[in-house]
Design a protein around this motif. Sequence first.
Motif, PDB file in Angstrom:
ATOM      1  N   THR A 179      27.830  48.760 -44.609  1.00 60.38           N
ATOM      2  CA  THR A 179      28.479  50.053 -44.412  1.00 60.38           C
ATOM      3  C   THR A 179      29.845  50.081 -45.079  1.00 60.38           C
ATOM      4  O   THR A 179      30.210  51.058 -45.753  1.00 60.38           O
ATOM      5  CB  THR A 179      28.618  50.352 -42.911  1.00 60.38           C
ATOM      6  OG1 THR A 179      27.341  50.269 -42.284  1.00 60.38           O
ATOM      7  CG2 THR A 179      29.188  51.746 -42.681  1.00 60.38           C
ATOM      8  N   VAL A 180      30.607  49.006 -44.917  1.00 65.44           N
ATOM      9  CA  VAL A 180      31.940  48.925 -45.549  1.00 65.44           C
ATOM     10  C   VAL A 180      31.816  48.935 -47.067  1.00 65.44           C
ATOM     11  O   VAL A 180      32.571  49.635 -47.759  1.00 65.44           O
ATOM     12  CB  VAL A 180      32.679  47.655 -45.068  1.00 65.44           C
ATOM     13  CG1 VAL A 180      33.963  47.445 -45.869  1.00 65.44           C
ATOM     14  CG2 VAL A 180      32.997  47.745 -43.585  1.00 65.44           C
ATOM     15  N   LYS A 186      31.163  58.006 -31.563  1.00 64.09           N
ATOM     16  CA  LYS A 186      31.638  56.681 -31.975  1.00 64.09           C
ATOM     17  C   LYS A 186      33.131  56.660 -32.299  1.00 64.09           C
ATOM     18  O   LYS A 186      33.682  55.620 -32.616  1.00 64.09           O
ATOM     19  CB  LYS A 186      30.841  56.194 -33.188  1.00 64.09           C
ATOM     20  CG  LYS A 186      29.361  55.928 -32.871  1.00 64.09           C
ATOM     21  CD  LYS A 186      28.602  55.480 -34.093  1.00 64.09           C
ATOM     22  CE  LYS A 186      27.189  55.021 -33.743  1.00 64.09           C
ATOM     23  NZ  LYS A 186      26.358  56.046 -33.130  1.00 64.09           N
ATOM     24  N   ILE A 187      33.792  57.842 -32.266  1.00 60.10           N
ATOM     25  CA  ILE A 187      35.233  57.921 -32.485  1.00 60.10           C
ATOM     26  C   ILE A 187      35.870  58.540 -31.249  1.00 60.10           C
ATOM     27  O   ILE A 187      35.222  59.264 -30.483  1.00 60.10           O
ATOM     28  CB  ILE A 187      35.578  58.742 -33.739  1.00 60.10           C
ATOM     29  CG1 ILE A 187      35.073  60.184 -33.615  1.00 60.10           C
ATOM     30  CG2 ILE A 187      35.019  58.074 -34.991  1.00 60.10           C
ATOM     31  CD1 ILE A 187      35.452  61.057 -34.787  1.00 60.10           C
ATOM     32  N   GLU A 244      26.675  41.998 -38.114  1.00 61.14           N
ATOM     33  CA  GLU A 244      27.677  41.747 -39.162  1.00 61.14           C
ATOM     34  C   GLU A 244      27.153  42.200 -40.531  1.00 61.14           C
ATOM     35  O   GLU A 244      27.914  42.710 -41.356  1.00 61.14           O
ATOM     36  CB  GLU A 244      28.017  40.253 -39.201  1.00 61.14           C
ATOM     37  CG  GLU A 244      29.133  39.880 -40.170  1.00 61.14           C
ATOM     38  CD  GLU A 244      30.448  40.564 -39.829  1.00 61.14           C
ATOM     39  OE1 GLU A 244      31.230  40.836 -40.778  1.00 61.14           O
ATOM     40  OE2 GLU A 244      30.709  40.820 -38.641  1.00 61.14           O
ATOM     41  N   THR A 245      25.860  42.039 -40.775  1.00 64.23           N
ATOM     42  CA  THR A 245      25.291  42.478 -42.047  1.00 64.23           C
ATOM     43  C   THR A 245      25.326  43.998 -42.157  1.00 64.23           C
ATOM     44  O   THR A 245      25.635  44.549 -43.224  1.00 64.23           O
ATOM     45  CB  THR A 245      23.840  41.994 -42.174  1.00 64.23           C
ATOM     46  OG1 THR A 245      23.774  40.588 -41.943  1.00 64.23           O
ATOM     47  CG2 THR A 245      23.295  42.288 -43.563  1.00 64.23           C
ATOM     48  N   ASP A 250      30.937  52.978 -35.355  1.00 63.29           N
ATOM     49  CA  ASP A 250      31.708  52.214 -34.367  1.00 63.29           C
ATOM     50  C   ASP A 250      31.998  50.797 -34.831  1.00 63.29           C
ATOM     51  O   ASP A 250      32.843  50.111 -34.256  1.00 63.29           O
ATOM     52  CB  ASP A 250      30.960  52.189 -33.043  1.00 63.29           C
ATOM     53  CG  ASP A 250      29.546  51.660 -33.186  1.00 63.29           C
ATOM     54  OD1 ASP A 250      28.970  51.807 -34.286  1.00 63.29           O
ATOM     55  OD2 ASP A 250      29.003  51.099 -32.205  1.00 63.29           O
ATOM     56  N   LEU A 251      31.288  50.329 -35.865  1.00 65.47           N
ATOM     57  CA  LEU A 251      31.485  48.946 -36.334  1.00 65.47           C
ATOM     58  C   LEU A 251      32.611  48.823 -37.356  1.00 65.47           C
ATOM     59  O   LEU A 251      33.023  47.706 -37.689  1.00 65.47           O
ATOM     60  CB  LEU A 251      30.187  48.424 -36.973  1.00 65.47           C
ATOM     61  CG  LEU A 251      28.931  48.417 -36.102  1.00 65.47           C
ATOM     62  CD1 LEU A 251      27.745  47.913 -36.905  1.00 65.47           C
ATOM     63  CD2 LEU A 251      29.128  47.578 -34.847  1.00 65.47           C
ATOM     64  N   ILE A 252      33.096  49.950 -37.861  1.00 67.44           N
ATOM     65  CA  ILE A 252      34.031  49.900 -38.995  1.00 67.44           C
ATOM     66  C   ILE A 252      35.390  50.514 -38.656  1.00 67.44           C
ATOM     67  O   ILE A 252      36.109  50.965 -39.527  1.00 67.44           O
ATOM     68  CB  ILE A 252      33.426  50.616 -40.219  1.00 67.44           C
ATOM     69  CG1 ILE A 252      33.015  52.056 -39.866  1.00 67.44           C
ATOM     70  CG2 ILE A 252      32.230  49.840 -40.754  1.00 67.44           C
ATOM     71  CD1 ILE A 252      32.498  52.854 -41.054  1.00 67.44           C
TER      72      ILE A 252
END
Length: 838
Positions: free
Chosen positions: A505-506, A594-595, A499-500, A550-552
Amino acid sequence: MGSLKQFIKDVRNANTLAKERSIITKESAKIRTQLRNDQLEISKRRSNIQKLLYLYILGEKTHFGQVECINLIASDNFINKRLGYLAAMLLLKNENPDLLTLITNLINYDLQHSNKYIVALALTTMGDLCNAELAIDLYPDVLNILNKRLDEPYLIKHSLFVASEIILKAPQLIIQFTNDGLIGKIIKNYRNRSLRTLSNCTHGVLLAVLQFMKICLLQQKQQKQEPGKEFSEEEIQDFDETIKRNFTPLIPELMEILKTCHTNSFEPEYDVNGVSDPFLQVALLQTLTLLFSSNLDVDVLKNDLQYLLTNIATTNETNNRGFSVQYETVKTIFILDLDPSLRVLGVNILGKFLNSKDSNNKYVALNTLLKVVPIEPETVTRHKKFIVRCLYELDPSIKRRSLELIFAIFNKSNAGELISELIKFLSQSTESDKGLMLYIVDNLLDLYFDSVNNTHTTFLSEADQFIMIVALLKYCGKFIYFDRLSDILLIVNNFKQTETKKKLTVELLSKLINKGKDNKKEDDDYYYYYYDNNYGWKLISCWCCGEYGDLIHNEFLDDQLVSFLTSLNQEFYSQSNMHMINYILTSCLKLSIKIADKQNIEKLRQLIKSHSMDANLILQMKANQFLVLFNEPAHVKRGILDVMPAFSKNVATVGVKNNGNGLSYNEDSVSKGNHKTFNNKNQQTDLLLDLLDDIPANDTTGALANNASASTADMNSISLPTSSIELYTSKDYCLKIYGNITSIADNEANLDIYIQNTATNNRKGTNLKIFIAVSKHQKVTLGHLSDTIIPSNNGGMVKQKVRITGEGKLKLRVRLQFLDETNNEKTIQFDYKFDEKL
């Protein structure tokens, strides 16, 4: 010829440099001509010498007037003699010692004069021009004055100051002065309290006595540190006994004089804004400090000294005169390592200085607290509010000292509070504070890695680490060097919570993709300054985009991420920034798995393909390798391009106090060879190593890059470049050290250090360690060391890469440590100053 006044007026009224030069040249020629005339009136000779002194002030040549100075000294007229001595002190200083022999007899004659003012002129000139030969020739005359004219304080004061200069120039005369001259007379009269009588007559005499004692004690300490240089061991022992016998009885009297001087309410003759002769009080404290630290068996008097220092320290002073006495008291407390309660009192006095309005007081307090922190860390930490407040002073030197002190008191318990204050300072800093900003970055990152390596924990939670990294990138990203950006990447990569990583990244990408429009408080100028014109922010954003794409998915569309990398590629390729292009290519490759959108995956492939025919061969090779990998099956790509594993960084540094000669072992200015290693836990194929090789091979601090050691063949093939210069030769250990500057820019220099074996008997060294220190305004990073073994063959060598950043002259202090063939540790240390500067 006109008068001196007219000459000065003519020079000042010259409206061009050429006219001024013409006036000076003509006047100098006239003076030179007239000085050759033996029949010239004495008044005109005086005028010539006065003009000559003015020419000296202007920096003109005046050597042709030196003999005339001596003629004036030989005159019986006091005015002529005074001018002659003044001219001699200026025109003969630092000249050929042979010239000084011309005035030796004249000084000798005047030292025996009945007029005390003429004697004083001769003493002053002797003290100013004194060299070893002059000291040896004339010291008996000084001793004679001290023995026979003790009732004339004016001459005693001058004689004592000259005696101090004589001892500095000719240390072998110390015993003559301490045994047969000055000290014997003082002690004999001191027991009858005549020294106090002298001090009542004039504090100048007492100041001269204290100066003489300090010089003797300092010379004693120096000779002990360098036995055999000036004295044999027997002479040093005799000298110690003489000092002990003559100086120890003075201590109670000096303490009594200090007490009287401090408690005396008002003496108009010596009062300075309500403080009784602060100069004398400071001199007394300095002398007592030397006496108590010189092993004179005076422990029985230590309690009396502590009581006296407590009285001085607790006085409520409100001006700089009183502060100067209290500051010297604090120095005495810590030098002599007195009672803990006194040390706390000393720190509190320095804390009071920090709260004053005078910038000089603040600087002195910060500088002293830096030395005190190892002794009283907790007491110093209590004053962190005032220390932090000094960050906002206008004086950059105070800001720097404040930062140094903040990191000196930094620990796990106050880490969060101090980092918040540092971030607040960064938010208000401008580009003129660049050096301070980089200093903060360097120290925070070093503290982080030291904490991880030493305790296997960090001094901040991941949430606080997130705040720290965002702040460092936002406010300092445009200034941070590549090696520090690599360190930040290492911290991000080692975040334990997914999560961090996602949150960071965001945060990074949103500012660049949304162009700051997600925050109404951030206008276009704000966005440009903190984000768009921020290289560090963009580099970390690029890396995170590929690593954590992949996390966003819920925060950004695939189109947005691809467009972001495409725009970065266009921006930095136009700037020929190959370092960033390397990151972009790797991020494109990683993001492709990742996409899911095939159209965007193809755009990423085309971006990589656009560099397959690049003029830069490294980029061309990397792009073609990535294209091959693009065509591999999905499970192969995912195995190779999986999330980076955790990495470790091992840092070895040394911290030593500033030694006062411009070179410093503190302030992150010392590095040790072989200081960073990265351990990859998931090496699958040789291709993976190539994919991660985003940093040029000569960047030893590259982010998450493979730093494979040089092969043995590479070590043995080291050759000395023709442009190398010899830095040092050690005949004892048969080694030569060379240096070669490979590149130098405005604020960065790269150089190689070569250690060559010159022995003919197969002598070798093992366990080689290299330490390098630079000046306090620079930072040194040691890169790859080719080997820790100095080859045994004649001519064999090892090479150490060095990078120096900052500003100022390029000068090094190098220390080599190694084991010889008998496993005894050997050390070589030397200084070298290059012609180049940053």
